[in-house]
Design a protein around this motif. Sequence first.
Motif, PDB file in Angstrom:
ATOM      1  N   VAL A  25       0.828  -1.224   0.000  1.00 12.36           N
ATOM      2  CA  VAL A  25       0.000   0.000   0.000  1.00 12.36           C
ATOM      3  C   VAL A  25       0.856   1.266   0.000  1.00 12.36           C
ATOM      4  O   VAL A  25       0.344   2.362   0.189  1.00 12.36           O
ATOM      5  N   GLU A  46      -4.076   0.696   7.023  1.00 14.21           N
ATOM      6  CA  GLU A  46      -5.472   0.902   6.655  1.00 14.21           C
ATOM      7  C   GLU A  46      -5.689   2.287   6.056  1.00 14.21           C
ATOM      8  O   GLU A  46      -6.436   2.437   5.068  1.00 14.21           O
ATOM      9  N   GLU A  98      -4.526   2.307   2.513  1.00 14.27           N
ATOM     10  CA  GLU A  98      -5.496   1.635   1.639  1.00 14.27           C
ATOM     11  C   GLU A  98      -6.625   2.586   1.263  1.00 14.27           C
ATOM     12  O   GLU A  98      -7.052   2.650   0.103  1.00 14.27           O
TER      13      GLU A  98
END
Length: 341
Positions: free
Chosen positions: A71, A327, A330
């Motif tokens: 990512v 996260e 992402e």
Amino acid sequence: MSFPYLRPRRLRKNKYLRDLVAETRISPRDFIYPIFVKEGISEPEEIDAMPGQYRWPLEKVHEIVGKALDVGVHNILIFGIPSEKDELGSSAYSSDGIVQKAVRKIRKEFGNEVVIHTDVCLCHYTSHGHCGLLTKKCRDGFCEHVVDNDPTLELLAKVAVSHAEAGADVVAPSSMMDGMVRAIREALDRAGFTDVAIMSYAAKYASAFYGPFRAAADNAPAHGDRRTYQMDPRNGEEALKEVNLDIEEGADILMVKPALSYLDVIKRVKDTFPYYPLAAYNVSGEYSMVKFAARNGLVDEKKIILEILHSIRRAGADIVITYHAIEASEWLKEGLDIDLF
């Protein structure tokens, strides 16, 4: 001419227009992702106090590093959890220590695609849980164990050199010992590691926000606390003094820890020392509060995490050390920052 002449709302009417004029931006390139590596386990252990975070076995640490790279997060910070501890924290500077083995494995697996930062401290490795060597001091019949600053510096220097030998790019001393940056810089240079950088926990506060981390790393002090060496949360000017000392001693990157309750300190440090890269550590307590609130439906998890990360950058941090790094990256990759704001 109609009143008002200036209408700030004109630049807020469309999400792409808001994005065009946004003052603060975050990117995976701004993040450092902390990783716990633990001896004596074969499968990842979820950390109850930090939902979504794990203690990783050495044999599988490449999995989480690979996920970060996928990512766009190329900077990681390694914390070791040893299987054995002693009063000197000797496994912290052993060539076969858990951090040293993890660094070698990650470097072999990913080469220079990852920038490896390592936490340099003794608290994870000492049986008493303090960040330095303890000595007994007595006065007028009263005796207590205190952290002995100067002998601790020698051990911190050994830890840093052992991490550099394993392949670390950046060492991050976190003990808040006086003179730690100079001791480490001199030791690294003597050992030929002049290109290894120091990211100093320059203004690290004695904060209540570290609770989940201490559960994750099993490094709570067995007695007493760390207020005699970590900073008093009531102080701001003192942070500038601590940062200035670390600059004089050779720090390459500065850090304020924690982040959210110390956004004012981040701003003051950046305003006072604008030419030095500044990191802020979005610590475990800040992470866990969001996660547990989201689990109970009290907050919009994605919105609040991105709002927090933007606030840290807006305050002046160039780098954000955060458990949200993967996260959040992402979501940024999916363009959710535009949709959410």
